[in-house]
Write a protein that holds these residues in place. Structure first.
Motif, PDB file in Angstrom:
ATOM      1  N   ALA A   1      -2.256  -4.469  -1.940  1.00 24.40           N
ATOM      2  CA  ALA A   1      -1.534  -3.827  -0.969  1.00 24.40           C
ATOM      3  C   ALA A   1      -0.758  -4.411   0.104  1.00 24.40           C
ATOM      4  O   ALA A   1       0.035  -3.717   0.923  1.00 24.40           O
ATOM      5  CB  ALA A   1      -2.952  -3.433  -0.055  1.00 24.40           C
ATOM      6  N   GLU A   2      -1.048  -5.746   0.013  1.00 25.45           N
ATOM      7  CA  GLU A   2       0.036  -6.569   0.916  1.00 25.45           C
ATOM      8  C   GLU A   2       1.206  -7.100   0.422  1.00 25.45           C
ATOM      9  O   GLU A   2       2.023  -7.952   0.707  1.00 25.45           O
ATOM     10  CB  GLU A   2      -1.039  -7.590   1.604  1.00 25.45           C
ATOM     11  CG  GLU A   2      -1.897  -6.991   2.295  1.00 25.45           C
ATOM     12  CD  GLU A   2      -2.895  -8.109   2.971  1.00 25.45           C
ATOM     13  OE1 GLU A   2      -2.549  -9.211   2.699  1.00 25.45           O
ATOM     14  OE2 GLU A   2      -3.573  -7.743   3.984  1.00 25.45           O
TER      15      GLU A   2
ATOM     16  N   THR B   1      -6.613  -6.466  -2.214  1.00 22.80           N
ATOM     17  CA  THR B   1      -5.764  -6.917  -0.924  1.00 22.80           C
ATOM     18  C   THR B   1      -4.469  -7.387  -1.111  1.00 22.80           C
ATOM     19  O   THR B   1      -3.307  -7.194  -0.367  1.00 22.80           O
ATOM     20  CB  THR B   1      -6.696  -7.893  -0.175  1.00 22.80           C
ATOM     21  OG1 THR B   1      -7.985  -7.260   0.245  1.00 22.80           O
ATOM     22  CG2 THR B   1      -5.862  -8.329   1.339  1.00 22.80           C
ATOM     23  N   ARG B   2      -4.381  -8.180  -2.319  1.00 26.95           N
ATOM     24  CA  ARG B   2      -3.141  -8.886  -2.640  1.00 26.95           C
ATOM     25  C   ARG B   2      -2.275  -7.618  -3.048  1.00 26.95           C
ATOM     26  O   ARG B   2      -1.072  -7.607  -2.866  1.00 26.95           O
ATOM     27  CB  ARG B   2      -3.236  -9.640  -3.812  1.00 26.95           C
ATOM     28  CG  ARG B   2      -2.158 -10.735  -4.212  1.00 26.95           C
ATOM     29  CD  ARG B   2      -2.428 -11.558  -5.211  1.00 26.95           C
ATOM     30  NE  ARG B   2      -3.632 -12.578  -4.836  1.00 26.95           N
ATOM     31  CZ  ARG B   2      -4.487 -12.635  -5.697  1.00 26.95           C
ATOM     32  NH1 ARG B   2      -4.897 -12.099  -6.850  1.00 26.95           N
ATOM     33  NH2 ARG B   2      -5.697 -13.587  -5.292  1.00 26.95           N
TER      34      ARG B   2
ATOM     35  N   LEU C   1     -10.166  -0.518   0.370  1.00 28.99           N
ATOM     36  CA  LEU C   1     -11.333  -1.291   0.222  1.00 28.99           C
ATOM     37  C   LEU C   1     -12.691  -0.734   0.125  1.00 28.99           C
ATOM     38  O   LEU C   1     -13.656  -1.073  -0.553  1.00 28.99           O
ATOM     39  CB  LEU C   1     -11.307  -2.764   1.039  1.00 28.99           C
ATOM     40  CG  LEU C   1     -10.153  -3.697   0.949  1.00 28.99           C
ATOM     41  CD1 LEU C   1     -10.313  -4.686   1.984  1.00 28.99           C
ATOM     42  CD2 LEU C   1     -10.009  -4.131  -0.396  1.00 28.99           C
TER      43      LEU C   1
ATOM     44  N   THR D   1      -5.222   2.930   5.215  1.00 34.17           N
ATOM     45  CA  THR D   1      -5.215   1.851   5.296  1.00 34.17           C
ATOM     46  C   THR D   1      -5.453   0.750   4.309  1.00 34.17           C
ATOM     47  O   THR D   1      -6.346   1.527   3.440  1.00 34.17           O
ATOM     48  CB  THR D   1      -6.091   1.420   6.564  1.00 34.17           C
ATOM     49  OG1 THR D   1      -7.377   1.713   6.099  1.00 34.17           O
ATOM     50  CG2 THR D   1      -5.651   2.123   7.900  1.00 34.17           C
ATOM     51  N   VAL D   2      -5.538  -0.307   4.246  1.00 33.68           N
ATOM     52  CA  VAL D   2      -6.148  -1.458   3.513  1.00 33.68           C
ATOM     53  C   VAL D   2      -7.740  -1.144   3.504  1.00 33.68           C
ATOM     54  O   VAL D   2      -8.400  -1.197   2.596  1.00 33.68           O
ATOM     55  CB  VAL D   2      -5.828  -2.829   3.697  1.00 33.68           C
ATOM     56  CG1 VAL D   2      -6.349  -3.954   2.708  1.00 33.68           C
ATOM     57  CG2 VAL D   2      -4.340  -3.001   3.324  1.00 33.68           C
ATOM     58  N   GLY D   3      -8.224  -1.021   4.550  1.00 33.45           N
ATOM     59  CA  GLY D   3      -9.615  -0.900   4.826  1.00 33.45           C
ATOM     60  C   GLY D   3     -10.126   0.559   3.923  1.00 33.45           C
ATOM     61  O   GLY D   3     -11.258   0.415   3.357  1.00 33.45           O
TER      62      GLY D   3
ATOM     63  N   LEU E   1       0.707  -1.147   0.105  1.00 29.19           N
ATOM     64  CA  LEU E   1       0.082  -0.004  -0.024  1.00 29.19           C
ATOM     65  C   LEU E   1       0.758   1.117   0.251  1.00 29.19           C
ATOM     66  O   LEU E   1       0.858   2.361  -0.529  1.00 29.19           O
ATOM     67  CB  LEU E   1      -0.939   0.061   1.201  1.00 29.19           C
ATOM     68  CG  LEU E   1      -1.872   1.079   1.290  1.00 29.19           C
ATOM     69  CD1 LEU E   1      -2.981   1.267  -0.023  1.00 29.19           C
ATOM     70  CD2 LEU E   1      -2.878   0.985   2.552  1.00 29.19           C
TER      71      LEU E   1
ATOM     72  N   ARG F   1     -11.632  -6.853  -4.427  1.00 27.54           N
ATOM     73  CA  ARG F   1     -11.360  -6.699  -3.163  1.00 27.54           C
ATOM     74  C   ARG F   1     -10.176  -7.710  -2.893  1.00 27.54           C
ATOM     75  O   ARG F   1      -9.291  -7.353  -2.179  1.00 27.54           O
ATOM     76  CB  ARG F   1     -12.353  -6.989  -2.018  1.00 27.54           C
ATOM     77  CG  ARG F   1     -13.456  -6.039  -1.922  1.00 27.54           C
ATOM     78  CD  ARG F   1     -14.635  -6.245  -1.013  1.00 27.54           C
ATOM     79  NE  ARG F   1     -14.919  -5.163  -0.199  1.00 27.54           N
ATOM     80  CZ  ARG F   1     -14.449  -5.116   1.207  1.00 27.54           C
ATOM     81  NH1 ARG F   1     -13.426  -6.155   1.471  1.00 27.54           N
ATOM     82  NH2 ARG F   1     -14.775  -4.055   1.893  1.00 27.54           N
ATOM     83  N   ILE F   2     -10.518  -8.951  -3.325  1.00 24.87           N
ATOM     84  CA  ILE F   2      -9.420  -9.998  -3.479  1.00 24.87           C
ATOM     85  C   ILE F   2      -8.009  -9.476  -4.239  1.00 24.87           C
ATOM     86  O   ILE F   2      -6.876  -9.545  -3.500  1.00 24.87           O
ATOM     87  CB  ILE F   2      -9.733 -11.342  -3.976  1.00 24.87           C
ATOM     88  CG1 ILE F   2     -10.903 -11.976  -3.083  1.00 24.87           C
ATOM     89  CG2 ILE F   2      -8.593 -12.076  -3.972  1.00 24.87           C
ATOM     90  CD1 ILE F   2     -11.388 -13.154  -3.568  1.00 24.87           C
TER      91      ILE F   2
END
Length: 182
Positions: A175-176, A172-173, A60, A55-57, A19, A168-169
């Motif tokens: 961002a991480e 998330t990938r 998303l 944040t990832v949140g 991120l 979202r999947i």
């Protein structure tokens, strides 16, 4: 004299490396990374406009709002970026990974998915979209059988929901993932 006691210190979540990297990319590179997640230009513009993400949140949440706001034409553009289930483009590692539930499918199941998928395309004008991650070939076939009878308006909202899950999947990938792309 009044005493003020503080509760336990709250841990501030560390921003994942992916991120941090995404937030710092030049606009063109960030847009390219987002297009790997979703091929809809309007969706990409919305997510770019809200950078940086703390944040990832937050990322998303922006994704959820952007997907909910897509017009019918935008949604069609997003779906057009997805290959049919069981038939990812050669070299498309992302689609192959997401559709791995079809990897060990029998020839009969593959034929059935092809036939149902073509019927679905004739009915709705686009490929059958489902968040395939973690689903078996049989589960995808059963969902396709069920959804092919949906009225167009209902199916459009199901597609929007499935697109949101996929995005979202993938986000998330992203961002991480440090240096990796989705």
């Amino acid at each position: 004299m009044t005493s003020c006691t503080q509760g336990p210190a709250r841990a501030v979540p560390e921003t994942p490396a992916g991120l941090v990297r995404f937030n710092s990319l030049p606009v063109a590179e960030a847009a390219a990374a987002l297009r790997e997640v979703c091929s809809c230009a309007a969706w990409v513009r919305i997510l770019l406009a809200r950078r940086p993400y703390a944040t990832v949140g937050d990322l998303l949440g922006a994704q959820d709002a952007a997907t909910a706001a897509l017009s019918a034409a935008d949604l069609a553009e997003a779906v057009a970026g997805h290959p049919p289930i069981g038939r990812p483009e050669p070299g498309d590692a992302l689609a192959a990974r997401e559709q791995r539930g079809m990897a060990g499918a029998s020839e009969r199941l593959r034929r059935e998915m092809l036939e149902l998928g073509l019927r679905y395309q004739d009915t709705f004008g686009h490929v059958f979209l489902i968040c395939a991650t973690g689903r078996s070939g049989e589960e995808m076939r059963d969902a396709l059988r069920e959804r092919i009878g949906n009225p167009p308006r209902r199916e459009r909202e199901v597609v929007r929901s499935e697109l949101g899950k996929i995005n979202r999947i993938r986000l998330t990938r992203l961002a991480e993932a440090g240096e990796e792309r989705p």
